[in-house]
Each structure stands twice: as structure tokens, then as C-alpha cells.
Design a protein around this motif. Sequence first.
Motif, mmCIF file in Angstrom:
data_model
loop_
_atom_site.group_PDB
_atom_site.id
_atom_site.type_symbol
_atom_site.label_atom_id
_atom_site.label_comp_id
_atom_site.label_asym_id
_atom_site.label_seq_id
_atom_site.Cartn_x
_atom_site.Cartn_y
_atom_site.Cartn_z
ATOM 1 N N PHE A 247 0.487 -0.966 -0.267
ATOM 2 C CA PHE A 247 0.673 -0.417 0.204
ATOM 3 C C PHE A 247 0.566 1.556 0.607
ATOM 4 C CE2 PHE A 247 0.365 -1.294 4.246
ATOM 5 C CZ PHE A 247 1.170 -0.153 4.571
ATOM 6 N N GLY A 248 2.143 1.675 -0.438
ATOM 7 C CA GLY A 248 3.434 2.494 -0.044
ATOM 8 C C GLY A 248 3.129 3.678 -0.870
ATOM 9 N N ALA A 249 2.367 3.322 -1.978
ATOM 10 C CA ALA A 249 2.238 4.163 -3.045
ATOM 11 C C ALA A 249 1.136 5.273 -2.969
ATOM 12 C CB ALA A 249 1.983 4.025 -5.081
ATOM 13 N N PRO A 250 -0.388 4.455 -2.403
ATOM 14 C CA PRO A 250 -1.234 5.282 -1.614
ATOM 15 C C PRO A 250 -1.034 6.013 -0.744
ATOM 16 C CG PRO A 250 -2.332 2.904 -2.565
ATOM 17 C CD PRO A 250 -0.794 3.385 -3.258
ATOM 18 N N MET A 251 -0.554 4.869 0.913
ATOM 19 C CA MET A 251 0.318 5.910 1.765
ATOM 20 C C MET A 251 0.624 7.015 1.281
ATOM 21 S SD MET A 251 1.917 4.205 4.423
ATOM 22 C CE MET A 251 3.467 4.256 3.953
ATOM 23 N N VAL A 252 1.431 6.971 0.775
ATOM 24 C CA VAL A 252 2.345 8.179 -0.041
ATOM 25 C C VAL A 252 1.087 9.723 0.247
ATOM 26 C CG1 VAL A 252 4.236 9.520 -1.196
ATOM 27 C CG2 VAL A 252 4.656 7.085 -0.015
ATOM 28 N N ILE A 253 0.535 9.344 -0.851
ATOM 29 C CA ILE A 253 -0.180 10.231 -1.634
ATOM 30 C C ILE A 253 -1.210 10.807 -0.402
ATOM 31 C CG2 ILE A 253 -1.730 10.243 -3.075
ATOM 32 C CD1 ILE A 253 -0.071 8.516 -5.391
ATOM 33 N N PHE A 254 -1.296 9.938 0.028
ATOM 34 C CA PHE A 254 -2.511 10.753 1.627
ATOM 35 C C PHE A 254 -1.428 11.108 2.390
ATOM 36 C CE2 PHE A 254 -5.551 6.538 0.838
ATOM 37 C CZ PHE A 254 -6.387 7.521 0.495
ATOM 38 N N LEU A 255 -0.662 10.839 2.259
ATOM 39 C CA LEU A 255 0.465 11.194 3.192
ATOM 40 C C LEU A 255 0.460 13.048 3.186
ATOM 41 C CD1 LEU A 255 3.083 9.070 4.892
ATOM 42 C CD2 LEU A 255 1.619 10.458 6.015
ATOM 43 N N ALA A 256 1.151 12.396 1.567
ATOM 44 C CA ALA A 256 1.275 14.475 1.351
ATOM 45 C C ALA A 256 -0.286 15.726 0.973
ATOM 46 C CB ALA A 256 1.662 14.006 -0.324
ATOM 47 N N GLY A 257 -1.537 14.313 0.966
ATOM 48 C CA GLY A 257 -2.210 14.735 0.891
ATOM 49 C C GLY A 257 -2.521 15.768 2.035
ATOM 50 N N LEU A 258 -2.564 14.996 3.308
ATOM 51 C CA LEU A 258 -3.058 15.626 5.134
ATOM 52 C C LEU A 258 -2.022 16.886 4.443
ATOM 53 C CD1 LEU A 258 -2.681 12.484 6.617
ATOM 54 C CD2 LEU A 258 -5.244 13.622 5.630
ATOM 55 N N ARG A 259 -1.137 16.930 4.257
ATOM 56 C CA ARG A 259 0.026 18.255 4.506
ATOM 57 C C ARG A 259 -0.505 18.920 3.507
ATOM 58 N NH1 ARG A 259 3.185 18.203 8.609
ATOM 59 N NH2 ARG A 259 2.251 16.812 10.477
ATOM 60 N N GLN A 260 -1.018 18.699 2.714
ATOM 61 C CA GLN A 260 -2.012 19.967 2.548
ATOM 62 C C GLN A 260 -3.348 20.895 2.903
ATOM 63 O OE1 GLN A 260 -3.137 19.592 -1.634
ATOM 64 N NE2 GLN A 260 -1.743 21.598 -2.031
ATOM 65 N N ILE A 261 -3.950 20.204 3.484
ATOM 66 C CA ILE A 261 -4.690 20.385 3.873
ATOM 67 C C ILE A 261 -4.208 21.924 4.953
ATOM 68 C CG2 ILE A 261 -6.402 20.417 6.099
ATOM 69 C CD1 ILE A 261 -6.785 17.156 5.086
ATOM 70 N N PRO A 262 -4.607 23.221 4.968
ATOM 71 C CA PRO A 262 -3.999 24.744 5.704
ATOM 72 C C PRO A 262 -4.271 24.302 7.235
ATOM 73 C CG PRO A 262 -5.286 24.620 3.791
ATOM 74 C CD PRO A 262 -5.652 23.745 3.998
ATOM 75 N N VAL A 263 -3.650 24.446 7.631
ATOM 76 C CA VAL A 263 -3.132 24.563 9.542
ATOM 77 C C VAL A 263 -4.946 25.165 10.148
ATOM 78 C CG1 VAL A 263 -2.042 24.850 11.561
ATOM 79 C CG2 VAL A 263 -1.524 23.452 10.028
ATOM 80 N N MET A 264 -5.273 26.516 9.556
ATOM 81 C CA MET A 264 -5.962 27.191 9.891
ATOM 82 C C MET A 264 -6.832 26.544 9.921
ATOM 83 S SD MET A 264 -6.038 29.809 6.135
ATOM 84 C CE MET A 264 -6.577 28.951 5.099
ATOM 85 N N TYR A 265 -7.137 25.823 8.444
ATOM 86 C CA TYR A 265 -8.690 25.825 9.397
ATOM 87 C C TYR A 265 -9.244 24.558 10.717
ATOM 88 C CZ TYR A 265 -9.587 26.243 4.179
ATOM 89 O OH TYR A 265 -9.314 26.637 2.774
ATOM 90 N N TYR A 266 -8.052 23.381 11.010
ATOM 91 C CA TYR A 266 -7.965 22.790 12.065
ATOM 92 C C TYR A 266 -8.368 24.267 13.863
ATOM 93 C CZ TYR A 266 -7.094 18.856 9.941
ATOM 94 O OH TYR A 266 -6.975 17.576 8.843
ATOM 95 N N GLU A 267 -6.809 24.949 13.362
ATOM 96 C CA GLU A 267 -7.149 26.035 14.440
ATOM 97 C C GLU A 267 -8.847 26.848 14.593
ATOM 98 O OE1 GLU A 267 -4.543 28.755 12.898
ATOM 99 O OE2 GLU A 267 -2.597 27.738 13.457
ATOM 100 N N ALA A 268 -8.802 26.844 13.151
ATOM 101 C CA ALA A 268 -10.668 28.198 13.491
ATOM 102 C C ALA A 268 -11.665 26.316 14.111
ATOM 103 C CB ALA A 268 -11.008 28.223 12.055
ATOM 104 N N ALA A 269 -11.467 25.984 13.760
ATOM 105 C CA ALA A 269 -11.986 24.486 14.262
ATOM 106 C C ALA A 269 -11.764 24.271 16.043
ATOM 107 C CB ALA A 269 -12.579 23.257 14.008
ATOM 108 N N SER A 270 -10.924 24.090 16.234
ATOM 109 C CA SER A 270 -10.534 24.414 17.542
ATOM 110 C C SER A 270 -10.983 25.497 18.382
ATOM 111 C CB SER A 270 -8.654 24.353 18.106
ATOM 112 O OG SER A 270 -8.144 23.232 17.497
ATOM 113 N N ILE A 271 -11.275 26.526 18.284
ATOM 114 C CA ILE A 271 -11.525 28.123 18.249
ATOM 115 C C ILE A 271 -12.773 27.968 18.534
ATOM 116 C CG2 ILE A 271 -11.832 30.301 17.970
ATOM 117 C CD1 ILE A 271 -9.218 30.185 16.557
ATOM 118 N N ASP A 272 -13.750 26.830 17.547
ATOM 119 C CA ASP A 272 -15.401 26.998 17.429
ATOM 120 C C ASP A 272 -15.339 25.857 18.337
ATOM 121 O OD1 ASP A 272 -15.622 28.672 15.860
ATOM 122 O OD2 ASP A 272 -15.601 27.124 14.416
ATOM 123 N N GLY A 273 -14.486 25.219 19.158
ATOM 124 C CA GLY A 273 -14.806 23.534 19.874
ATOM 125 C C GLY A 273 -15.034 22.840 19.576
ATOM 126 N N ALA A 274 -14.348 22.386 18.268
ATOM 127 C CA ALA A 274 -14.612 20.983 18.100
ATOM 128 C C ALA A 274 -13.810 20.065 18.436
ATOM 129 C CB ALA A 274 -14.652 21.080 16.304
#
Lengths: 444, 313, 307
Positions: free
Chosen positions: C180-207
Motif C-alpha cells: 500500500f506504499g504508493a497510495p499511503m505516500v499520496i495520502f500523507l502528502a494530501g494530509l499535509r496540504q490541508i491548511p492548519v488554519m482550518y483546524y485552528e478555526a475548528a479548535s476555536i469553535d470547540g470542535a
Amino acid sequence: MRVTITRRAPRTTRTALVALTAAGALALTACAGGDSGAMPESDGEGGDGNVEIRFAWWGSDTRHETTQKIIDLFEEKNPGITVVPDFTDWDGYWDKLATSVAGGDTPDVMTQEERYLSDYATRGVIADLSELGVETSEIPEDVVATGEIDGKLYGIATGINAYALVADPEIFAQAGVEMPDDETWTWEDYVEIAGQVSAGAGDGVWGAQDYGFNEAGLNVLARQKGETLYNPDGTLGVSAETVAQFFQVSLDLMANDGQPDASRSVEFQNAGPEGSLLGTNTGAMGVWWSNQLGALSEASGHELELLRLPGESQYERTGMYFKPAMYYSVSATTEHPEESAKFVDFLLNDPEVAALQLTDRGLPSNLSVRESILGDLADADQRMADFMADLEDEIVDSPPVPPNGSAEMTDIMTRINTEVLFGDLTPEEAAEQFLSEVGAAIGS
Amino acid sequence: MTDTPVRPEARPQPTSGSRQALSEIAAEIPDTTPRRRVGARVRGLLKHLGLIAFGLVMLYPLLWMLSSSFKPTALIFREPGLVPTEWDFSNYGDGWSALLHPFHHYLINSALVVLGSVLGNLVSCSMAAYAFARLKFRGRNLWFAVMLMSIMLPIHVIIVPQYILFSSLEWINTFLPLIVPKLLATDAFFVFLMVQFFRGIPREFDEAARLDGCGHGRIFVQIMLPLALPALATTAIFTFIWTWNDFFSQLIFLTRPDMYTVPIALRTFVDATSNSSWGPLFAMSIVSLIPVFLVFLFGQKYLVKGIATTGIK
Amino acid sequence: MAVIQEVARTRGTKTERRKGDGKAAAVFLAPWFAGLALITAFPLVASLYLSFTDYSLLAAPNWIGIDNYTRMFTDARFFQALEVTFTYVFVSVPLQLAAALALALVLDKGMRGLALYRSAFYLPSLLGGSVAIAILWRQVFGSDGLINQVLAFFGVQGVGWVSHPDYALGTLMVLNVWTFGAPMVIFLAGLRQIPVMYYEAASIDGAGKVRQFLGITLPLLTPIVFFNLVLQLIGAFQSFTQAYIVSGGTGGPVDSTLFYTLYLYQKGFASYEMGYASAMAWFLLLVVAGMTAVNFLASKFWVFYDD
């Protein structure tokens, strides 16, 4: 949200197709213009009249090394001719050769094999060597004949092998079973002896490795019974009864534990000489080509013996035969037929070539050359040569070149034999299926 | 080309934190989050144990290959164990010099092919991807479909026409048939990969840059590429590995031994019909794995240098 | 990075896009168009043409119309190959993607030794096509192999995992999940492209973590999931190497691993029926293109793009 592929774009579809077709046509034109059928770069050029020929062969690193030495020797003796090597392993070789033929880049000289020779010969890829003046007087006539199709000589045997039984005397001794007398033993003896060895040698050691994956064994049995696998006219010459008998032997061997169960048989079959019963010291007998004795002995770590297949005095006649190990063939479209023929001549007839490659391409077909190397052979090869010499007088004739489509034989044989081993087909059903599938493959 | 409204709950709204976050895009912040509680520590430990056990299963083939490379050829088949009972170090020396050229000759050839391919894919696929992801032009969907279609035919029916094509261009036995296609974005896999990544970049970024007068060239180079670094890294790593291991096309297009690459060289150790040198094969297989493994080991950290490496506090 | 700062400052200002970017597209797509015209188109068109011919590779092709296509439907092994391939695709692709996504999430961040884990998990994908690996499979999956030794320790009688017709395909599916190495690597790269600001915003909202995963990670990762799905599907339909290695090129035992591409390869290069092989290839293309189109249609309902 935008989804790209599924949206229709009616106005642009036609334009795009036109463009695509135009591009294709362009490429085709370019292709037709440039297809000279010759090797790119410096083909036959060079101000000093140097001629370049390409020699393609299959093998592993040891063969590549000796073949390169042989090429060096040829170039030394024939200034003005350069031989370009082109080699790979067996599987890759045929893919590559077919592709280069399709692209008009057929190697000038190539090694061929009996299952492929007819496909290449009948489609005009390889030349009639008798017209090119390659010297064959030192090669026995029936061996030369193994490369003839419709009276034309498309390949000359590099050397010969025999399909024979390899036995491990140590395991026989360990099992307390006498080695068989291979001039008189019958197929029934073979089954019985294998069973005895399995019983006597203990757990995880068997009498024999299943032989049903290779059609050569069937050919021997057919010949013993006065039939033949293929007729000279390219049709099947074996009866359903004989095919069924051939598969029945495997079932008998499984019934008396003379050979491993179906799964293990498949596994050992896929493992090559090194991973075979003989190679891993887990079995007393296996059917192999005589030139594999060396590899088997090396893997097992001790001396193995070659025996005749069972049944040589059981039926109408002897069935064993000499198979051309491989052939040298020359491209029908080569720009340098003369030089190519000269190189083939050198490969076949020069004792120095034989001194380098010994039995690597089979026991040399040229008798005087064969004579000259007998003293230099390694132990296993020496025994192989002796065995072949003993067979010489017993062998009645050579089977004809297998017809077009016989390259499929390996797959068909493997598949049907596996079904027999797993009990999915009775020998009779297997025989019927075998005849119809092979018949379809060779178009008869 | 109308935008379908996005389900509102699926779309997290960027907040004021984003400005600061964005200014730190290039900043290298280690991706470790300090664990604060003991419970977390225990959980972390368990996680590691699980991963290590799993990793060993994954590593088994490599360990087995490594161990086999130190066994005499005959023992590879007779002894399946991981620890050789008899050590044979000659496989490496023999394997290195067994072929017509010393093994580094093939390593260099492979390196040339791989470098050309990586460079080609990075430049050409990202350009094509930008067009498909961000530009509006006629026939975009159709061309995209054509691109995807081009990877739906098995290589085995493509290779012969390709050979004829390259032969007519007199490219056989050069590295051109292996490199030029990459320079021309024929690897649809990577074009599509980057399209997906580019589309994941909020469009506000390039819209804003456009307002500031940036052309597509600058947007592409200064915004898209840096923000899609993980995708570029993925492309580079995969191109490297896949080209390094690719056997079939290299076998077909390279005919002379002095042009042979590592996969072809490795094949010349074994042959179904004659004696095979399994020991040297294993040794050289290990040697040929070293570059790819190193590339992955060092390359993978760029996989994780995207937008997300910013703004962790 | 000045540009990006400027971008950030003006974030959210939507502008009307220009009507078309034809010229820019021409520039950006120039290499691709050149590749299409010079490299891709001819083999594609040629193979289509060859599918209507009797072509041995060794001699010139003869036009025979649609015979190759009608022949397929009378060829029992063709249907066997279809069955094997569809079974393989529909079982192993979802399994592999699930494994890849799970591992990517675990290996995403916040751990010591991440680089080593990632590399270790990718290794099987590196080894996949090695010649040596065939011997390994025999020693692991053989009747007396590693797996059966472990099973025997627990008193379970094993089978020949790659040599028995009933189990060989299943073993190949497991092996595929394992790479599963190849799709795993692509998922990893994809995860890293999600802007952290979204998570920060969500945290502030208490998610919480779960809500963040469902509300941010998953939707923003859907383009990558989609990519992996489409490409793995296309790739799985063309699976070749593993079956080739395990069965020695025969698709055995008893055609149980006769992948479509393997059969097509046998026809083209062992039987010298490249015309038939080409027809099979184009039939495959139709099937895969159809499935891909369905995929793209369905993606409207679950893939989330931020543009």
C-alpha cells in the motif's frame, strides 16, 4: 465543485478528434519514411569498410561472459567485422526479439529454440542457411535435420541435449533401494521404485518430482509407442490413449506417495533446478534436460546420475531423442548475410569457440569439435557426454521441428497437468482437452 | 463550468488565523507535538510497539534478501532461515564484476535515465496540471479524458508501436525513448496527481495574486509550486522509484550492453534455461535498492512540508 | 514569499474570472500536446488499428475487421481472465486504499522515528517487481513455508497458498494490500496540504478530534481519495507483475491468477496474436474508461474541491 471528465463538450469533440487523427497520421508518415529496417547509427559504416553485425542470445551471466570472449576472438580473426552483443534472459529475450522484428530491427544473427523456430521461419524472418554456405559437414545429418522446415535450413543446432531422468544415488542408498537398470525398466517400475524410495527415505523426502509439466516426456512415451507428438506435416501425432497414460503415471505416483501432493508439485515445478527435489536433496528422481545436470549437481552439493527414461524397451521402439539445445539463425533481411554466415560458421566449427563455451549451448553438435573438448569437461558434464555417447546408437530418429503456435504448449501443458494433479480432470478428460487445445494452438 | 454550491457543513471557513499561518509557509517547524499527559505517553508507547511489530513484517522481505545475499547460491534454496549457517561474502564482489561492465556502469546509466525522468516529470506534468486545474479553455474536459485514456492501455500492446516510432526516429539504444516522453508530460498519473493537489489549494490565493497583477507564470511558480511541494515530492520520489525499477521498456529500447540499466543488468544473472547466479543476483539487488531507499528516506520529509507545517503552536 | 503574504492580505476578495485562458493554456499545455502528438497518439491509434488485424508481430498485419472482437466472446479463457481481474480489482483496491489511509493517518505527525516507519512501510512496494522476490514468495507461502510453519505451531494445517488454485488469487490480493506504499505516500502528502488554519478555526469553535476529522480532514482529503481510487482502479485492471512472478508467467495454477493483462501478454508475445491482444486491450480500455467515467460522475456527490 467542478467535475472535469464527465461534462460534455460537443463543439470541441470533433475538432479534437480531427487533431488526434492528424497527429497519428503524421506519426505514421514519419514512421514509413524512416523505417529502413536497419540498426540506427553507424550501421555497416565506418570509413575503413568495417561491417557491423548484431548477435542476440539469451542466457545468464556466465554465458554472457564466455560469449563476449568468443566475439572478441572472432573480431580478432576477422578484422573488419564488428559483432555487437545483445543479450538478456530467456523470458525477456522473446519479447525483445519479437518487438525488434516488428520494428524492422531483426538482429543479424540470433539464437533460436525449437518451439519458436517455425514461427520465425514460416513468416520469413530468418534465412535459409543452406544458401549462405555455412559448413555443416561435421554435424550428423539427423542433427542438422532438426533445423529444417520444408527442406530449408532455418537454424543449425548449437549442440544437443537429451530429456533424461536424473537420479540421486545418495537418496537411493538412504532409502535402501537399488538404483534401477535404466535399459530395461518400465513405467510401472518407475512408479513402484519411486514409492519405495518415498517409503524408505523418511519424511519430507520423495521418490520423484512430477514430470507432467513438460511435453518432452509425453513425446518420449509417444515415440516409444510408435507415435510422435507432432507429425512432420505439423499436425498432432499422439493418441488420446497415450496422453491419458502419460497423465495416469502422475496419479499413480501420488497414490503410492512416490511424488509430493499437487500443491507441492506445483511449487517444485516453479522453483527451477535450484529449488527442485534434487536440488534441495528432498527427492531421488526428476526428469530434466541433460545439460541441467551441472546446475542440479551444484545445487544438491553432490554427484547425480543420468538415466534413460523408463519404458525404452517396453513398447515398440526407443523414445529418447536428441533435442537441439538451441539453434543459430540468421536474419532474412540482414544487410550482411555473408559476414553473418561467417560468424555462424565460426561459432559452430571453430574448436577455440568450443573450448570457451564447452557444453553451455549443449553438447556441441559438431562431432570433431565435441571430440576436442571432451578432456576439458567438468565432472558432471563429462558424465553427461558419456551418457549421450551411450544413447547415440539407441536413438532411432529426431522429432520434426514443432509447428507454428507450439510456443503455447508450455502453458497448455502446465495448466492441464495441474488440473490432473488436483483431481479436477481425469487423465482421459485431460487427454481430450490437451488434444483440442494444442490442436487449436497449432491450427490443425 | 458552473460551480456547484458546496455543502456548507463540509466547508470550513478560513478564519483570521490564516494570514499569520500563511506568512509562515516557508518556515521550517518540526512536526512534533509535545505530549502533555501520561496517558498519552502510554498510548504513544503502544502505538510505537504496534508500528514496530508491523514494520518488522514489512521489513521481512528485505531482511531475507539481505541474508540471502550472504549465502552461497545453493543454500539460498535449501535454507530459508534468516541467519546464514555459512557466510559467503563473495557474492558482492562476484556480482559487481560478473557482467560485461562493472556494476557501477549500470548504476550510472540508471541514474542518468532517472534524473532525466524526474526532471521531465516535475516540469512538464506540473505545467499541464496547472492548465487543467486552474485555466479555462475550450475542450478542457475532453483533453483531460484523452489524457486519462492514454494510461488505460496495457504497455504490452503499446510497446510495439512505440518501438516502431522510436526506431524510425533512430532513438533505439539511446536514453531518449525513456526520457523524452517524461519531458512531454506523457505520465498522466502525475498530471492527474498534481491537478488534484492544485485544486486543493484555496483559489483565493491566486485570485488575489491575479488582482495584484500577477500573470499565470508567476502564480504558477510563486504560489502553486511552493504550496504543492508535497505533490512535487511525491512525483519526484515515485518517478525515481518507478523508473529505477522499470524493466520492460528499458529492456526493449536499450539493445547494447553498454547502455543497459540496473533492472536489465539484474536480469542477466538469472535465466530459466541455464545456470543462474542467484547469490550475486541477491547481492546486486541489495546494492540497487540502496539508492531508492535513500531517496525515499530523505525525500519523504518533503512530503510533509506542505501548508500544514505552519501555524502549530 | 512576499507574494503569498500579499495574497493572504487580499484573501476572500472574489473576482470575476476572465472569460478564457486560452493563450496561457496553450503555453502550459505545450509539452503535453507535443507529447500527445509525438509520443502518445501514434501507439494508441496504431494499437486500435492493429486490433482489427491479424498481426503476428513477425509479419505485416492483415485487416480482418471485427473478428478479434467477436472471437473474445467465444474464448473461455478470456472470460476466466475477466472474472479473475474483476474479483481482484473489487476486493483488493478498497482494502488497499483503506490500509493506506489508515497508515497515513497514523504516520501523519507527532511521532518519533516517523521517517523510518514510513520508509519501512513503503519497502514492500519497492521490492514488488524484483526477480528475487519470486523465491521469497515460495519460501513464505509454500506448503512448507513460513506461514504454514506458524500455523502448524498453532496446530492448523496450512495449504499451498500460491500453488493451490483455490487460494492463489486470495494470496495475491493480500500481497497487493501489503504494497500500500504508493497510495499511503499520496495520502500523507494530501494530509499535509490541508491548511492548519482550518483546524485552528475548528479548535476555536470547540470542535473535538473526531469532528475535526469528519468535518475537515475527510472532506479536504476527498480529492486525494478520489485520485487514489481512480488511479488504483486503472492500475489494478492492468495488474501484471505479481501474477507473472508468482505463476512464472502462466497465470496458474489452473488459470486461477490469469489476470487480463497476463492473458493479453501471453496472446501477444507467446502466441504471436498481437491483433487479438490489441483487441483485448481496447476492450479493457472501454471497461476501464466506463468505470472511470462513472467514478467521475459519482465524485460530484462526495468529492470536495476548494476551488
